[in-house]
Design a protein around this motif. Sequence first.
Motif, PDB file in Angstrom:
ATOM      1  N   HIS A 299      47.355   2.028  37.867  1.00  0.00           N
ATOM      2  CA  HIS A 299      46.927   1.038  36.879  1.00  0.00           C
ATOM      3  C   HIS A 299      47.755   1.022  35.601  1.00  0.00           C
ATOM      4  O   HIS A 299      47.543   0.148  34.751  1.00  0.00           O
ATOM      5  CB  HIS A 299      45.461   1.307  36.490  1.00  0.00           C
ATOM      6  CG  HIS A 299      44.523   1.434  37.636  1.00  0.00           C
ATOM      7  ND1 HIS A 299      44.097   0.357  38.384  1.00  0.00           N
ATOM      8  CD2 HIS A 299      43.927   2.530  38.182  1.00  0.00           C
ATOM      9  CE1 HIS A 299      43.272   0.780  39.324  1.00  0.00           C
ATOM     10  NE2 HIS A 299      43.149   2.087  39.232  1.00  0.00           N
ATOM     11  N   GLY A 300      48.650   1.976  35.426  1.00  0.00           N
ATOM     12  CA  GLY A 300      49.360   2.110  34.156  1.00  0.00           C
ATOM     13  C   GLY A 300      50.084   0.849  33.712  1.00  0.00           C
ATOM     14  O   GLY A 300      50.003   0.438  32.543  1.00  0.00           O
ATOM     15  N   TRP A 301      50.801   0.211  34.621  1.00  0.00           N
ATOM     16  CA  TRP A 301      51.553  -0.990  34.265  1.00  0.00           C
ATOM     17  C   TRP A 301      50.614  -2.098  33.791  1.00  0.00           C
ATOM     18  O   TRP A 301      50.918  -2.824  32.833  1.00  0.00           O
ATOM     19  CB  TRP A 301      52.380  -1.468  35.449  1.00  0.00           C
ATOM     20  CG  TRP A 301      53.121  -2.746  35.173  1.00  0.00           C
ATOM     21  CD1 TRP A 301      52.721  -4.013  35.495  1.00  0.00           C
ATOM     22  CD2 TRP A 301      54.372  -2.882  34.494  1.00  0.00           C
ATOM     23  NE1 TRP A 301      53.645  -4.937  35.068  1.00  0.00           N
ATOM     24  CE2 TRP A 301      54.669  -4.258  34.445  1.00  0.00           C
ATOM     25  CE3 TRP A 301      55.258  -1.966  33.920  1.00  0.00           C
ATOM     26  CZ2 TRP A 301      55.818  -4.749  33.847  1.00  0.00           C
ATOM     27  CZ3 TRP A 301      56.410  -2.457  33.324  1.00  0.00           C
ATOM     28  CH2 TRP A 301      56.684  -3.826  33.295  1.00  0.00           C
ATOM     29  N   GLU A 302      49.476  -2.220  34.456  1.00  0.00           N
ATOM     30  CA  GLU A 302      48.528  -3.286  34.131  1.00  0.00           C
ATOM     31  C   GLU A 302      47.879  -3.077  32.757  1.00  0.00           C
ATOM     32  O   GLU A 302      47.410  -4.044  32.148  1.00  0.00           O
ATOM     33  CB  GLU A 302      47.452  -3.389  35.213  1.00  0.00           C
ATOM     34  CG  GLU A 302      47.915  -4.064  36.500  1.00  0.00           C
ATOM     35  CD  GLU A 302      49.005  -3.273  37.233  1.00  0.00           C
ATOM     36  OE1 GLU A 302      49.935  -3.904  37.755  1.00  0.00           O
ATOM     37  OE2 GLU A 302      48.905  -2.026  37.286  1.00  0.00           O
ATOM     38  N   VAL A 303      47.800  -1.833  32.273  1.00  0.00           N
ATOM     39  CA  VAL A 303      47.154  -1.573  30.977  1.00  0.00           C
ATOM     40  C   VAL A 303      48.166  -1.137  29.922  1.00  0.00           C
ATOM     41  O   VAL A 303      47.794  -0.606  28.881  1.00  0.00           O
ATOM     42  CB  VAL A 303      46.036  -0.512  31.126  1.00  0.00           C
ATOM     43  CG1 VAL A 303      44.989  -0.990  32.122  1.00  0.00           C
ATOM     44  CG2 VAL A 303      46.597   0.844  31.554  1.00  0.00           C
ATOM     45  N   ARG A 304      49.432  -1.387  30.172  1.00  0.00           N
ATOM     46  CA  ARG A 304      50.496  -0.980  29.241  1.00  0.00           C
ATOM     47  C   ARG A 304      50.285  -1.605  27.857  1.00  0.00           C
ATOM     48  O   ARG A 304      49.793  -2.719  27.726  1.00  0.00           O
ATOM     49  CB  ARG A 304      51.866  -1.376  29.791  1.00  0.00           C
ATOM     50  CG  ARG A 304      52.079  -2.870  29.891  1.00  0.00           C
ATOM     51  CD  ARG A 304      53.320  -3.183  30.734  1.00  0.00           C
ATOM     52  NE  ARG A 304      53.632  -4.610  30.763  1.00  0.00           N
ATOM     53  CZ  ARG A 304      53.008  -5.514  31.513  1.00  0.00           C
ATOM     54  NH1 ARG A 304      52.018  -5.129  32.311  1.00  0.00           N
ATOM     55  NH2 ARG A 304      53.368  -6.785  31.469  1.00  0.00           N
TER      56      ARG A 304
END
Length: 339
Positions: A140-145
Amino acid sequence: MTDELDSSCDVVVVGGGAAGLNGALMLARARRSVMVIDAGAPRNAPAEGIHGLLGREGMAPGELLDRGRAEVRGYGGRIVTGEVTRVTRADGGFDVELADGRTTRTRRLLVTTGLVDELPHVAGLRERWGRDVVHCPYCHGWEVRDRAIGVIANGPMAVHGALLFRQWTDDVVLFTHTTAAPTGEAAEKLAARRIPVITGPVAALEIRDDRISGVRLADGTVVAREVVTVGSRMVARSDVLRQLGLEPVEHPSGAGEYIPADAMGRTGVEGVWVAGNVTDLTAQVGAAAAGGAFAAAQINADLVEEETRLAVVDHRRDFAAELEAEVSEQVVGDRRHGI
């Protein structure tokens, strides 16, 4: 070909996620009769998309499963909707019973039932799980960057999790919740990465316009956040396996409980294999699918060995019978000639 439950088959796969379907695909391609029995409750159902899986990046979890089912059916495998509630030993194989009373018999079992995520008792946490409450930076990191992230401690990996999510944003706060505040080297690492630590229990998530707006502490303080991450305690779905004497054990990392198996998924119970999150708690979709493929290959090899052993017994019996017939014929011939 229908998806009805047959009375018997070579392999029953319990669980129809990535591990189970990939295992079934391998077995069906090996010309095995295989049935996948799936209760329809995938762990990643709340997620919008699958990430980190080459060629399927961003695909909805349901779409991946639909494609997998179609591929298994294309090679003659069956996908049966139902919940396995009982498994017992029977004539060198297993009797499998479903919640609705249907039964089947199988020579081998591949169990891919996955795990359950146990979350802290914080109001709103479960309801937002898989949306703006996340657990894995690589998922999920990219989506919540570049968003304001709050890490709620829930076990020994909280500091590690906060440091990881710091890779995707410079606005990370660690809430200790019911755990002790970091000290020593851990506290120094957090300070060096400018991650504030807020002590005290977390009471609830603040929701506004159907999204997280903050984290509310037990004393009423609200800390503005857009995303919350929390490490769940991951517990293998092991009810079926317990019936066969396979008990889950605590993972060395403290992340939860899993069913031990060798590198190819073979358990300590003859005829039973496992794959996916039931034995590998941190496996993402690709690794789970690979585990299913490895286990399936070993199951097929095990069946080949059994069938070959039985064929050798039959061959020896037939050879002995032929030899005996030849000897008898020779004796009869000798008698006719007065020998």
